[in-house]
Scaffold this motif. Structure first.
Motif, short mmCIF file in Angstrom:
data_model
loop_
_atom_site.label_atom_id
_atom_site.label_comp_id
_atom_site.label_asym_id
_atom_site.label_seq_id
_atom_site.Cartn_x
_atom_site.Cartn_y
_atom_site.Cartn_z
N VAL A 22 0.80 -1.26 -0.01
CA VAL A 22 -0.14 0.07 0.11
C VAL A 22 0.86 1.17 -0.06
O VAL A 22 1.72 1.56 0.95
N PRO A 23 1.02 1.99 -1.10
CA PRO A 23 1.76 3.18 -1.23
C PRO A 23 1.24 4.24 -0.03
O PRO A 23 0.09 4.47 0.12
N GLY A 24 2.13 4.66 0.74
CA GLY A 24 1.81 5.76 1.76
C GLY A 24 1.75 5.09 3.12
O GLY A 24 1.55 5.72 4.07
N MET A 82 -6.78 11.13 11.52
CA MET A 82 -6.15 12.35 11.94
C MET A 82 -6.18 13.24 10.56
O MET A 82 -6.74 12.88 9.63
N SER A 83 -5.71 14.44 10.54
CA SER A 83 -5.91 15.32 9.34
C SER A 83 -4.89 14.80 8.36
O SER A 83 -5.18 15.02 7.19
N ARG A 84 -3.96 14.34 8.59
CA ARG A 84 -2.89 13.74 7.55
C ARG A 84 -2.56 12.18 7.69
O ARG A 84 -1.44 11.94 7.06
N ALA A 85 -3.21 11.37 8.33
CA ALA A 85 -3.04 10.24 8.60
C ALA A 85 -3.99 9.22 9.15
O ALA A 85 -5.04 9.89 9.57
N PHE A 86 -3.89 8.03 9.06
CA PHE A 86 -4.70 6.90 9.61
C PHE A 86 -4.21 5.91 10.36
O PHE A 86 -2.82 5.56 10.07
N LEU A 87 -4.81 5.38 11.57
CA LEU A 87 -4.16 4.33 12.14
C LEU A 87 -5.09 3.11 12.22
O LEU A 87 -6.57 3.54 12.52
N VAL A 100 -1.66 -0.40 12.12
CA VAL A 100 -0.89 -0.15 10.80
C VAL A 100 -1.24 1.24 10.62
O VAL A 100 -2.22 1.69 10.72
N GLY A 101 -0.12 1.96 10.08
CA GLY A 101 -0.35 3.37 10.14
C GLY A 101 -0.18 3.81 8.56
O GLY A 101 0.89 3.35 7.85
N ILE A 102 -0.84 4.67 8.00
CA ILE A 102 -0.76 5.15 6.77
C ILE A 102 -0.75 6.78 6.76
O ILE A 102 -1.47 7.32 7.72
N ASP A 103 -0.22 7.31 5.53
CA ASP A 103 -0.29 8.70 5.60
C ASP A 103 -1.72 9.06 4.84
O ASP A 103 -2.43 8.47 4.31
N GLY A 104 -1.85 10.42 4.78
CA GLY A 104 -3.13 10.92 4.22
C GLY A 104 -3.18 10.72 2.90
O GLY A 104 -4.46 10.75 2.40
N GLU A 105 -2.40 10.51 2.03
CA GLU A 105 -2.30 10.19 0.73
C GLU A 105 -2.59 8.69 0.25
O GLU A 105 -2.91 8.62 -0.91
N ALA A 106 -2.51 7.89 1.27
CA ALA A 106 -2.65 6.43 1.04
C ALA A 106 -4.21 6.21 0.61
O ALA A 106 -4.85 6.86 1.23
N GLU A 107 -4.30 5.10 -0.06
CA GLU A 107 -5.73 4.54 -0.31
C GLU A 107 -6.13 3.65 0.78
O GLU A 107 -5.73 2.73 1.29
N GLU A 114 -5.77 -4.85 3.28
CA GLU A 114 -4.71 -5.54 3.57
C GLU A 114 -4.68 -5.91 5.00
O GLU A 114 -4.34 -6.97 5.58
N VAL A 115 -5.49 -5.17 6.17
CA VAL A 115 -5.69 -5.33 7.33
C VAL A 115 -6.64 -6.73 7.62
O VAL A 115 -6.42 -7.79 8.19
N ALA A 116 -7.72 -6.49 6.74
CA ALA A 116 -8.52 -7.87 6.67
C ALA A 116 -7.90 -8.92 6.42
O ALA A 116 -8.22 -10.26 7.13
#
Length: 140
Positions: A22-24, A82-87, A100-107, A114-116
């Motif tokens: 996953v990019p991001g 969050m404003s620029r990320a997800f956990l 898993v942490g991703i930035d705000g640009e990730a899908e 992927e988590v599932a």
């Protein structure tokens, strides 16, 4: 026949794969139900692992409390936006916790998938953690 044993190497590779697909994506960690770090994607140093463990344990406790108070079943997932990320925080059937942490640009949908998938296949990478016996179960 011998049973497969989860090793830090194959768990680490599985977590690296999540981050790579996953990019991001920034990191992926797996904790035991009591907060011990079982595995981490590449680039996670001891300080970051400790901070993530503490944070994920807090989310786990909050999610379990919400499930108990709302009375609507078991905790499966917590997503923090969050404003620029997800956990993403997901409880596996084995009792371990994936974060898993991703930035705000990730899908977000790609990471949710992927988590599932990881949760569905957790038995391939993780030992089983049993829940503590409750007092009520002992009295039956």
């Amino acid at each position: 026949m011998t049973s497969a044993v989860a090793t830090a190497d194959n768990l680490g590779r599985a977590l690296d794969d999540i981050v790579d697909r996953v990019p991001g994506a920034q990191f992926a960690v797996v904790l035991s139900p009591d907060g011990l770090l079982l595995g981490a994607s590449r680039g996670i140093d001891d300080e970051l692992a400790s901070g993530l463990s503490s944070m994920v344990c807090g989310l786990q406790a909050l999610g379990l409390a919400a499930a108990r108070v709302c009375g609507k079943g078991e905790l499966h997932q917590v997503v923090v936006q969050m404003s620029r990320a997800f956990l993403f925080h997901a409880t596996t059937g084995n009792g371990a916790v994936l974060a898993v942490g991703i930035d705000g640009e990730a899908e977000v949908g790609d990471m949710a998938y992927e988590v599932a998938m990881f949760v569905a296949q957790a038995g391939d990478h993780l030992p089983v953690y049993l829940e503590p016996v409750t007092r009520g179960a002992l009295l039956r």
